[in-house]
Design a protein around this motif. Structure first.
Motif, PDB file in Angstrom:
ATOM      1  N   LYS A 224       0.958  -1.298  -0.148  1.00  0.00           N
ATOM      2  CA  LYS A 224       0.030  -0.055   0.064  1.00  0.00           C
ATOM      3  C   LYS A 224       1.019   1.273   0.075  1.00  0.00           C
ATOM      4  CE  LYS A 224      -3.778  -2.482   2.253  1.00  0.00           C
ATOM      5  NZ  LYS A 224      -4.790  -2.369   3.690  1.00  0.00           N
ATOM      6  N   VAL A 225       0.477   2.378  -0.318  1.00  0.00           N
ATOM      7  CA  VAL A 225       1.165   3.614  -0.594  1.00  0.00           C
ATOM      8  C   VAL A 225       0.699   4.641   0.584  1.00  0.00           C
ATOM      9  CG1 VAL A 225       1.919   5.369  -1.599  1.00  0.00           C
ATOM     10  CG2 VAL A 225       1.211   3.436  -2.778  1.00  0.00           C
ATOM     11  N   ARG A 226       1.492   5.121   1.634  1.00  0.00           N
ATOM     12  CA  ARG A 226       0.995   5.811   2.681  1.00  0.00           C
ATOM     13  C   ARG A 226       1.802   7.170   2.389  1.00  0.00           C
ATOM     14  NH1 ARG A 226       2.051   2.993   7.962  1.00  0.00           N
ATOM     15  NH2 ARG A 226       0.192   1.808   7.348  1.00  0.00           N
ATOM     16  N   ILE A 227       1.129   8.256   2.954  1.00  0.00           N
ATOM     17  CA  ILE A 227       1.639   9.540   2.711  1.00  0.00           C
ATOM     18  C   ILE A 227       1.320  10.308   4.112  1.00  0.00           C
ATOM     19  CG2 ILE A 227      -0.665  10.342   1.517  1.00  0.00           C
ATOM     20  CD1 ILE A 227       0.864  12.521   0.444  1.00  0.00           C
ATOM     21  N   TYR A 228       2.594  10.888   4.544  1.00  0.00           N
ATOM     22  CA  TYR A 228       2.340  11.810   5.739  1.00  0.00           C
ATOM     23  C   TYR A 228       2.322  12.985   5.423  1.00  0.00           C
ATOM     24  CZ  TYR A 228       3.874   7.610   8.469  1.00  0.00           C
ATOM     25  OH  TYR A 228       3.661   6.277   8.935  1.00  0.00           O
ATOM     26  N   SER A 229       1.723  13.881   5.535  1.00  0.00           N
ATOM     27  CA  SER A 229       1.558  15.419   4.951  1.00  0.00           C
ATOM     28  C   SER A 229       1.402  16.223   6.424  1.00  0.00           C
ATOM     29  CB  SER A 229       0.677  15.615   3.919  1.00  0.00           C
ATOM     30  OG  SER A 229       0.491  16.892   3.609  1.00  0.00           O
ATOM     31  N   TYR A 230       2.331  16.769   7.004  1.00  0.00           N
ATOM     32  CA  TYR A 230       2.367  17.464   8.002  1.00  0.00           C
ATOM     33  C   TYR A 230       2.055  16.655   8.957  1.00  0.00           C
ATOM     34  CZ  TYR A 230       2.994  21.319  11.055  1.00  0.00           C
ATOM     35  OH  TYR A 230       3.446  22.355  12.334  1.00  0.00           O
ATOM     36  N   ALA A 231       0.839  16.990   9.798  1.00  0.00           N
ATOM     37  CA  ALA A 231       0.284  16.148  10.932  1.00  0.00           C
ATOM     38  C   ALA A 231      -0.725  15.181  10.595  1.00  0.00           C
ATOM     39  CB  ALA A 231      -0.311  17.220  12.142  1.00  0.00           C
ATOM     40  N   LYS A 232      -1.010  15.029   9.235  1.00  0.00           N
ATOM     41  CA  LYS A 232      -2.017  13.965   8.906  1.00  0.00           C
ATOM     42  C   LYS A 232      -1.366  12.736   8.240  1.00  0.00           C
ATOM     43  CE  LYS A 232      -5.798  16.231   9.567  1.00  0.00           C
ATOM     44  NZ  LYS A 232      -7.075  15.863  10.331  1.00  0.00           N
ATOM     45  N   VAL A 233      -1.922  11.584   8.135  1.00  0.00           N
ATOM     46  CA  VAL A 233      -1.336  10.589   7.332  1.00  0.00           C
ATOM     47  C   VAL A 233      -2.629   9.896   6.675  1.00  0.00           C
ATOM     48  CG1 VAL A 233      -1.792   8.995   9.584  1.00  0.00           C
ATOM     49  CG2 VAL A 233      -0.245   8.387   7.532  1.00  0.00           C
ATOM     50  N   ALA A 234      -2.502   9.402   5.487  1.00  0.00           N
ATOM     51  CA  ALA A 234      -3.502   8.395   4.861  1.00  0.00           C
ATOM     52  C   ALA A 234      -2.804   7.171   4.167  1.00  0.00           C
ATOM     53  CB  ALA A 234      -4.206   9.529   3.794  1.00  0.00           C
TER      54      ALA A 234
END
Length: 247
Positions: A224-234
């Motif tokens: 799966k591909v996980r992205i951390y963007s500042y304080a969020k994660v998806a």
């Protein structure tokens, strides 16, 4: 006449009950309290924290547009008390705090020696982070192949979504296997700050200039591909398959 006296006595009894006063003992304010918490490494008005004495917590709300990675708190405590860490002690590497979590506590010691601990909570006023699936059919994952013995080989893919930070330094993207182990981060090959909905990645095999992630990936796997963007994660719900041929 007797009834008149009885009624008068009843009225006097009610009046005396209504005017009765109670003495409440004076409770002095604790001498080991955190009275003010504010972040001062911002332009203009400091960011004040909400202090809850009942549960010994402090909550600060950070505007997303600031995208702070370090906080400088200025603290005020009860007269004669001391606090550890001291006022002005920097809170560093907020990205690690958001992604991996850690407890930040302050201990206030009063003049009498009693210590009260406060836990800091950081909330970021950040829009939701969403990602679109690369694989739309879970039974047929999108597959990428790369020949590890070829003179040159590569593959690319794009991740679409919303809520990406405008600063690339605030973004980290990794592959996540079926055991939830992370590989990466991936090198972002294209990012348009005027279109914050698309991230592109390229993985390359070429002599000593190969993408670092190739050294850690097994010969084949679902990720799966996980992205951390500042304080969020998806994280994507569906996996992609990557085959490293001739590894």
């Amino acid at each position: 006449m007797k009834k008149i006296y009885q009624r008068l006595a009843a009225v006097l009894l009610i009046f005396s009950a209504c005017t009765k006063t109670e003495t409440i003992p004076f409770t002095p304010e604790a001498d080991n309290q955190l009275l003010e918490y504010k972040i001062v490494n911002v332009q203009g008005t400091p960011i004040y924290g909400a202090i809850n004495q009942a549960d010994s917590s402090v909550t600060i709300y950070l505007p997303f547009y600031l995208q702070l990675t370090i906080l400088e708190p200025e603290l005020k405590v009860s007269d004669g008390a001391t606090i550890t860490p001291a006022s002005g002690t920097m809170i560093e590497d907020l990205l690690d705090f958001f992604r991996n979590g850690r407890t930040i506590k302050y201990n206030v010691k009063g003049k009498a020696g009693n210590v009260k601990g406060y836990t800091l909570h950081i909330q970021v006023q950040q829009p939701d982070l969403t990602v679109k699936e690369i694989t739309t059919d879970p039974a047929n994952p999108v597959t990428y192949n790369i020949d590890m013995k070829a003179f040159f080989d590569s593959f690319s893919f794009t991740l679409n979504g919303a809520g990406f930070a405008s600063n690339l330094d605030m973004i980290k993207v990794v592959l996540v296997d079926e055991q939830n182990k992370e590989y990466g981060p991936l090198d972002i090959s294209q990012f348009n700050t005027t279109d914050l909905t698309t991230l592109s990645f390229s993985i390359t095999q070429y002599k000593n200039m190969s993408s670092a992630i190739l050294a850690t990936l097994p010969a084949t796997g679902l990720y799966k591909v996980r992205i951390y963007s500042y304080a969020k994660v998806a994280t994507t719900q569906n996996s992609i398959r990557i085959n490293l041929l001739n590894k």
